[in-house]
Motif scaffolding. Structure first.
Motif, PDB file in Angstrom:
ATOM      1  N   TRP A  38       0.813  -1.218   0.000  1.00 57.26           N
ATOM      2  CA  TRP A  38       0.000   0.000   0.000  1.00 57.26           C
ATOM      3  C   TRP A  38       0.851   1.274   0.000  1.00 57.26           C
ATOM      4  O   TRP A  38       0.473   2.287  -0.601  1.00 57.26           O
ATOM      5  CB  TRP A  38      -0.932   0.004   1.206  1.00 57.26           C
ATOM      6  CG  TRP A  38      -0.240   0.110   2.532  1.00 57.26           C
ATOM      7  CD1 TRP A  38       0.159  -0.913   3.337  1.00 57.26           C
ATOM      8  CD2 TRP A  38       0.145   1.314   3.196  1.00 57.26           C
ATOM      9  NE1 TRP A  38       0.772  -0.435   4.452  1.00 57.26           N
ATOM     10  CE2 TRP A  38       0.778   0.936   4.406  1.00 57.26           C
ATOM     11  CE3 TRP A  38       0.019   2.665   2.896  1.00 57.26           C
ATOM     12  CZ2 TRP A  38       1.272   1.864   5.301  1.00 57.26           C
ATOM     13  CZ3 TRP A  38       0.523   3.599   3.793  1.00 57.26           C
ATOM     14  CH2 TRP A  38       1.139   3.202   4.987  1.00 57.26           C
ATOM     15  N   HIS A  39       1.995   1.230   0.687  1.00 57.87           N
ATOM     16  CA  HIS A  39       2.819   2.432   0.821  1.00 57.87           C
ATOM     17  C   HIS A  39       3.475   2.848  -0.495  1.00 57.87           C
ATOM     18  O   HIS A  39       4.038   3.954  -0.582  1.00 57.87           O
ATOM     19  CB  HIS A  39       3.901   2.190   1.876  1.00 57.87           C
ATOM     20  CG  HIS A  39       4.756   0.983   1.600  1.00 57.87           C
ATOM     21  ND1 HIS A  39       4.335  -0.290   1.891  1.00 57.87           N
ATOM     22  CD2 HIS A  39       5.987   0.869   1.033  1.00 57.87           C
ATOM     23  CE1 HIS A  39       5.281  -1.151   1.542  1.00 57.87           C
ATOM     24  NE2 HIS A  39       6.283  -0.487   1.010  1.00 57.87           N
ATOM     25  N   GLN A  40       3.395   2.002  -1.522  1.00 60.18           N
ATOM     26  CA  GLN A  40       3.978   2.332  -2.814  1.00 60.18           C
ATOM     27  C   GLN A  40       2.988   3.023  -3.754  1.00 60.18           C
ATOM     28  O   GLN A  40       3.352   3.403  -4.863  1.00 60.18           O
ATOM     29  CB  GLN A  40       4.501   1.060  -3.492  1.00 60.18           C
ATOM     30  CG  GLN A  40       5.567   0.323  -2.689  1.00 60.18           C
ATOM     31  CD  GLN A  40       5.998  -0.972  -3.355  1.00 60.18           C
ATOM     32  OE1 GLN A  40       5.716  -1.203  -4.528  1.00 60.18           O
ATOM     33  NE2 GLN A  40       6.685  -1.821  -2.605  1.00 60.18           N
ATOM     34  N   PHE A  96      -2.120   3.380   6.594  1.00 66.04           N
ATOM     35  CA  PHE A  96      -2.668   2.617   5.483  1.00 66.04           C
ATOM     36  C   PHE A  96      -3.391   3.586   4.555  1.00 66.04           C
ATOM     37  O   PHE A  96      -3.993   4.556   5.008  1.00 66.04           O
ATOM     38  CB  PHE A  96      -3.653   1.556   5.986  1.00 66.04           C
ATOM     39  CG  PHE A  96      -4.336   0.794   4.879  1.00 66.04           C
ATOM     40  CD1 PHE A  96      -3.641  -0.149   4.134  1.00 66.04           C
ATOM     41  CD2 PHE A  96      -5.679   1.018   4.574  1.00 66.04           C
ATOM     42  CE1 PHE A  96      -4.256  -0.850   3.110  1.00 66.04           C
ATOM     43  CE2 PHE A  96      -6.308   0.320   3.561  1.00 66.04           C
ATOM     44  CZ  PHE A  96      -5.594  -0.619   2.817  1.00 66.04           C
ATOM     45  N   ARG A  97      -3.312   3.309   3.254  1.00 67.44           N
ATOM     46  CA  ARG A  97      -4.109   4.051   2.286  1.00 67.44           C
ATOM     47  C   ARG A  97      -4.446   3.117   1.132  1.00 67.44           C
ATOM     48  O   ARG A  97      -3.715   2.167   0.846  1.00 67.44           O
ATOM     49  CB  ARG A  97      -3.385   5.310   1.786  1.00 67.44           C
ATOM     50  CG  ARG A  97      -2.145   5.061   1.002  1.00 67.44           C
ATOM     51  CD  ARG A  97      -1.555   6.357   0.450  1.00 67.44           C
ATOM     52  NE  ARG A  97      -0.214   6.124  -0.062  1.00 67.44           N
ATOM     53  CZ  ARG A  97       0.896   6.273   0.655  1.00 67.44           C
ATOM     54  NH1 ARG A  97       0.822   6.679   1.923  1.00 67.44           N
ATOM     55  NH2 ARG A  97       2.077   6.010   0.130  1.00 67.44           N
ATOM     56  N   GLN A  98      -5.527   3.439   0.470  1.00 65.25           N
ATOM     57  CA  GLN A  98      -5.943   2.644  -0.680  1.00 65.25           C
ATOM     58  C   GLN A  98      -6.847   3.462  -1.582  1.00 65.25           C
ATOM     59  O   GLN A  98      -7.663   4.260  -1.102  1.00 65.25           O
ATOM     60  CB  GLN A  98      -6.690   1.373  -0.243  1.00 65.25           C
ATOM     61  CG  GLN A  98      -7.155   0.523  -1.425  1.00 65.25           C
ATOM     62  CD  GLN A  98      -7.690  -0.824  -1.002  1.00 65.25           C
ATOM     63  OE1 GLN A  98      -7.093  -1.508  -0.177  1.00 65.25           O
ATOM     64  NE2 GLN A  98      -8.824  -1.222  -1.569  1.00 65.25           N
ATOM     65  N   ARG A  99      -6.711   3.251  -2.872  1.00 67.69           N
ATOM     66  CA  ARG A  99      -7.626   3.868  -3.820  1.00 67.69           C
ATOM     67  C   ARG A  99      -8.928   3.071  -3.811  1.00 67.69           C
ATOM     68  O   ARG A  99      -8.941   1.863  -4.043  1.00 67.69           O
ATOM     69  CB  ARG A  99      -7.020   3.878  -5.222  1.00 67.69           C
ATOM     70  CG  ARG A  99      -7.850   4.684  -6.224  1.00 67.69           C
ATOM     71  CD  ARG A  99      -7.191   4.732  -7.581  1.00 67.69           C
ATOM     72  NE  ARG A  99      -7.147   3.401  -8.201  1.00 67.69           N
ATOM     73  CZ  ARG A  99      -6.696   3.173  -9.436  1.00 67.69           C
ATOM     74  NH1 ARG A  99      -6.229   4.188 -10.162  1.00 67.69           N
ATOM     75  NH2 ARG A  99      -6.669   1.957  -9.923  1.00 67.69           N
ATOM     76  N   LEU A 100     -10.025   3.752  -3.531  1.00 71.86           N
ATOM     77  CA  LEU A 100     -11.323   3.102  -3.480  1.00 71.86           C
ATOM     78  C   LEU A 100     -12.024   3.121  -4.828  1.00 71.86           C
ATOM     79  O   LEU A 100     -12.675   2.151  -5.219  1.00 71.86           O
ATOM     80  CB  LEU A 100     -12.216   3.773  -2.424  1.00 71.86           C
ATOM     81  CG  LEU A 100     -11.668   3.849  -1.003  1.00 71.86           C
ATOM     82  CD1 LEU A 100     -12.711   4.468  -0.077  1.00 71.86           C
ATOM     83  CD2 LEU A 100     -11.235   2.490  -0.492  1.00 71.86           C
TER      84      LEU A 100
END
Length: 414
Positions: free
Chosen positions: A48-50, A387-391
């Motif tokens: 996720w960090h990339q 944490f991050r993510q494209r939804l």
């Protein structure tokens, strides 16, 4: 085998069952020690960090989702309120703070002559002061604690709190107004729509505004259908997926010391018998649990609608942790770690979980992308993402937004 012989074996059977249960609890305890209070990310998202928003994308609107802040420190040192202040400063007017309910612990805002009124006012005032100068929007929902923990007189508590917010922060929106179930719509930006539900209405005992319990779901379906090409965020207090207590997940310690689910220091050992309480809450459920018939019916009807609309984001609080699930093409958030933390089990269908104070930020970009960011106050910095993510990948073609449908009801005096 004779009855006498069978009865003589019973003590050994109970002993064997106790040994098996003790072994299972020891294994569970050891497993929990390996991951408790550490962020869990599903293996498919370990990179996720990339990943970042497109460098050419411009931030259009940002929403902070802060749930269960009802026990914030009132002396100006609260780390969550400091983190929220940093988020507000970096966001500016193109943002919305959504408080997902349980705004005052333990029982909402008592009557003015109650001995508990002063402490409740301090907590609510600290929360309102924290967003009082924010140039963007502020939206507050109600949770079960704001309705006096769902007791029959909870409607009076809800109206008192709504009136207090209207008096002390008139620019804020307390939605849906008057304790009705909703849904209420609120355009946030071009192509971005907030829909608010009062999920406590379906599980509340005693007085509440009269309404057809099925009609809000029909209205929600109509709203989502009419705005299928928009980016829609639906907010309610109660989660629809959860790996925590209200979803029937308990620690090994809670099987041995079941009263700690009520009070953290109630260390009364009740081995074997203690496992009945987690089992009851998982299968039958207290009023605030997913297993309870009223909650279960509300959840089933709501999911039946949401599963028809991919990329819809549903955000809730209630469980005191951070969780993200991707189910049936939709995105389901639990952001209830605004002032307390509680056990959350890793794995299952969850993409991310963490037993830690913090909140989610949902960022909408002009190219149609929507990104989820998990912010925690470890360093008191707004960029402390775990944490991050494209939804939503975008692009989104947005038709005209629906008009707000804010229902006005008379309020009780504060």
């Amino acid at each position: 085998m004779s009855l006498t012989a069978t009865l003589s074996l019973l003590p050994y059977l109970f002993l064997a069952a106790g040994a098996v249960l003790a072994l299972w609890l020891l294994m569970r305890f050891w497993q929990e020690r390996q991951y408790r209070r550490r962020p869990y990310v599903a293996p498919s998202r370990n990179d996720w960090h990339q990943h970042f928003p497109a460098p050419t994308a411009t931030l259009l609107h940002r929403v902070a989702l802060l749930g269960d802040p009802g026990a914030v420190a009132t002396d100006g040192t609260d780390p969550i309120l400091q983190l929220l202040a940093s988020w507000q400063q970096s966001t500016g007017p193109a943002g919305t703070v959504v408080i997902l309910g349980d705004n005052v612990y333990p029982v909402g805002l008592p009557a003015p002559d109650s001995p508990a009124r002063s402490a409740a006012e301090k907590r609510l005032t600290a929360l309102l002061d924290a967003v009082g100068n924010f140039p963007g929007r502020v939206v507050l929902l109600s949770g079960n604690h704001d309705w006096n923990k769902g007791r029959p007189d909870g409607y009076e508590y809800l109206l008192r709190q709504e009136a207090y917010v209207a008096e002390h922060l008139p620019t804020a929106l307390y939605l849906p107004q008057g304790g009705v179930p909703g849904p209420v719509t609120l355009p946030l930006a071009d192509g971005v729509l907030l829909v608010v539900l009062n999920t406590q209405w379906w599980v509340q005992q005693g007085a509440r505004p009269a309404a057809d319990p099925k009609e809000p779901f029909r209205q929600l379906h109509q709203i989502l259908e009419a705005n299928r090409h928009q980016r829609v965020l639906v907010a309610g207090h109660h989660p629809l997926y959860s790996n925590a207590m209200h979803g029937g997940k308990f620690t090994a310690k809670q099987h041995v010391f079941p009263l700690t689910t009520v009070h953290k220091r109630a260390y009364v050992p009740l081995p074997l018998i203690g496992s009945l309480l987690p089992l009851y809450r998982k299968v039958v459920g207290a009023a605030e649990d997913m297993a309870h018939p009223r909650y279960r019916k509300m959840r089933r009807r709501l999911l039946r609608v949401l599963h028809q609309f991919p990329n819809v984001i549903y955000a809730a609080g209630h469980d005191h942790n951070l969780q993200y699930f991707e189910r049936h093409g939709g995105h389901y958030l639990v952001s209830g770690a605004g002032s307390k933390t509680a056990f959350v089990q890793k794995g299952g269908t969850a993409t991310f979980v963490h037993e830690h104070k913090g909140f989610f930020s949902v960022d909408f970009y002009d190219n149609g992308e929507v990104w989820l960011r998990t912010l925690e106050p470890a360093s008191h910095q707004e960029n402390s993402e775990v944490f991050r993510q494209r939804l939503v990948p975008g692009p989104v073609i947005a038709p005209p937004l629906v008009a707000p449908s804010i229902v006005k009801k008379p309020l009780l005096p504060a």
